[in-house]
Design an enzyme around this catalytic site. Structure first.
Site, PDB file in Angstrom:
ATOM      1  N   GLY A   1       2.690  -6.661  -9.467  1.00  0.00           N
ATOM      2  CA  GLY A   1       1.257  -6.404  -9.412  1.00  0.00           C
ATOM      3  C   GLY A   1       0.434  -7.440  -8.661  1.00  0.00           C
TER       4      GLY A   1
ATOM      5  CG  ASN B   1       2.247   3.332  -0.093  1.00  0.00           C
ATOM      6  OD1 ASN B   1       2.401   2.754  -1.177  1.00  0.00           O
ATOM      7  ND2 ASN B   1       3.190   3.344   0.836  1.00  0.00           N
TER       8      ASN B   1
ATOM      9  CG  HIS C   1       5.816   0.344   3.963  1.00  0.00           C
ATOM     10  ND1 HIS C   1       6.760   0.712   3.028  1.00  0.00           N
ATOM     11  CD2 HIS C   1       6.506  -0.100   5.045  1.00  0.00           C
ATOM     12  CE1 HIS C   1       7.962   0.519   3.523  1.00  0.00           C
ATOM     13  NE2 HIS C   1       7.843   0.027   4.740  1.00  0.00           N
TER      14      HIS C   1
ATOM     15  CG  ASP D   1       6.783   4.655   3.696  1.00  0.00           C
ATOM     16  OD1 ASP D   1       5.992   4.617   2.743  1.00  0.00           O
ATOM     17  OD2 ASP D   1       7.917   4.125   3.652  1.00  0.00           O
TER      18      ASP D   1
HETATM   19  C1  GAR Z   1       4.706  -5.008  -2.161  1.00  0.00           C
HETATM   20  O1  GAR Z   1       5.310  -5.830  -1.200  1.00  0.00           O
HETATM   21  C2  GAR Z   1       4.459  -3.629  -1.580  1.00  0.00           C
HETATM   22  O2  GAR Z   1       4.095  -3.657  -0.237  1.00  0.00           O
HETATM   23  C3  GAR Z   1       5.815  -3.005  -1.767  1.00  0.00           C
HETATM   24  O3  GAR Z   1       6.218  -3.423  -3.053  1.00  0.00           O
HETATM   25  C4  GAR Z   1       5.669  -4.724  -3.308  1.00  0.00           C
HETATM   26  C5  GAR Z   1       4.965  -4.710  -4.644  1.00  0.00           C
HETATM   27  O4  GAR Z   1       4.554  -6.001  -5.005  1.00  0.00           O
HETATM   28  N1  GAR Z   1       5.755  -1.584  -1.644  1.00  0.00           N
HETATM   29  C6  GAR Z   1       6.730  -0.865  -1.079  1.00  0.00           C
HETATM   30  O5  GAR Z   1       7.771  -1.347  -0.671  1.00  0.00           O
HETATM   31  C7  GAR Z   1       6.446   0.629  -1.000  1.00  0.00           C
HETATM   32  N2  GAR Z   1       7.366   1.268  -0.105  1.00  0.00           N
HETATM   33  P1  GAR Z   1       3.438  -6.253  -6.103  1.00  0.00           P
HETATM   34  O6  GAR Z   1       3.841  -5.457  -7.332  1.00  0.00           O
HETATM   35  O7  GAR Z   1       3.484  -7.720  -6.352  1.00  0.00           O
HETATM   36  O8  GAR Z   1       2.123  -5.792  -5.529  1.00  0.00           O
END
Ligand code: GAR
Length: 208
Positions: free
Chosen positions: A12, A108, A110, A151
């Protein structure tokens, strides 16, 4: 007030960046109405509670099949009637009915420069492992609207980050988050909340 729901699966930190943006006024006229996670143990839920935001878990494990989970998830969203749904590290494929109902109202983040290193199998640390394995010199992050593909929706904003020769997947992930994700995600929410973003023929245009 522009109402958003943030969907999360893990730590998060992107949610934290949005909370910070709202608190500091960088994200104007916006309320985080609810945070939803598919994962009961997600630290993101704790971050939400600490910020006084309603935090809800809708886990596939609590439902007998995917359809039942999808229904519960859609219901949880609709109770809040958000203006925008933000996927901030949400690793669940959204029900198609939700994508249709909220066309151009779901975004979203990415952790790469789409269309590189995205699509099925590219999430979290795997993206940065693939970036290093391919040897590209520039990576970054992308905020895009969500359509039915993986995506593939209209790109709203991207920010580049240089890859260093001594990067590991973890160091690269950290820099992409700090330099790109935590910057462009709140920024995009602010633009959308301010009515500055429009989509035409699959392309995004931002007005001043
Ligand atoms: C982030 O790096 C986000 O960009 C990625 O998951 C992580 C979540 O981190 N999302 C993806 O890979 C979606 N395809 P967080 O929970 O610390 O925000």
């Amino acid at each position: 007030m522009f109402k958003i729901v943030v969907c999360v699966s893990g730590g998060g930190t992107n949610l934290q960046a949005i909370i910070h943006g709202v608190d500091q006024g960088a994200v104007e006229n916006t309320k985080i109405a609810k945070v939803i996670s598919n994962n009961r143990g997600a630290y993101a839920l704790e971050r939400a509670r600490q910020a006084g935001i309603e935090a809800v878990c809708v886990s596939p494990k609590d439902y007998e099949d995917r359809e039942a989970f999808n229904q519960a998830f859609v219901q949880e969203i609709e109770k809040t009637e958000p203006d925008l749904i933000v996927l901030a590290g949400f690793l669940v494929t959204l029900p198609v009915q939700l994508i249709h109902r909220y066309a151009n109202r779901i975004i979203n983040i990415h952790p790469s420069l789409i269309p590189s290193f995205c699509g099925t199998g590219y999430y979290g640390l795997k993206v940065h492992e693939a970036v290093l394995a391919r040897g590209v010199k520039i990576t970054g992050a992308t905020v895009h609207f969500v359509d039915e593909g993986m995506d593939t929706g209209p790109i709203i904003m991207q920010k580049a980050v240089a890859v260093r020769e001594d990067d590991t997947p973890k160091t690269l992930q950290k820099r992409v988050m700090e330099e790109a994700e935590w910057v462009i995600l709140p920024w995009c929410i602010n633009l959308i909340a301010g009515g500055k973003v429009r989509v035409e023929n699959g392309r995004v245009f931002v007005s001043e």
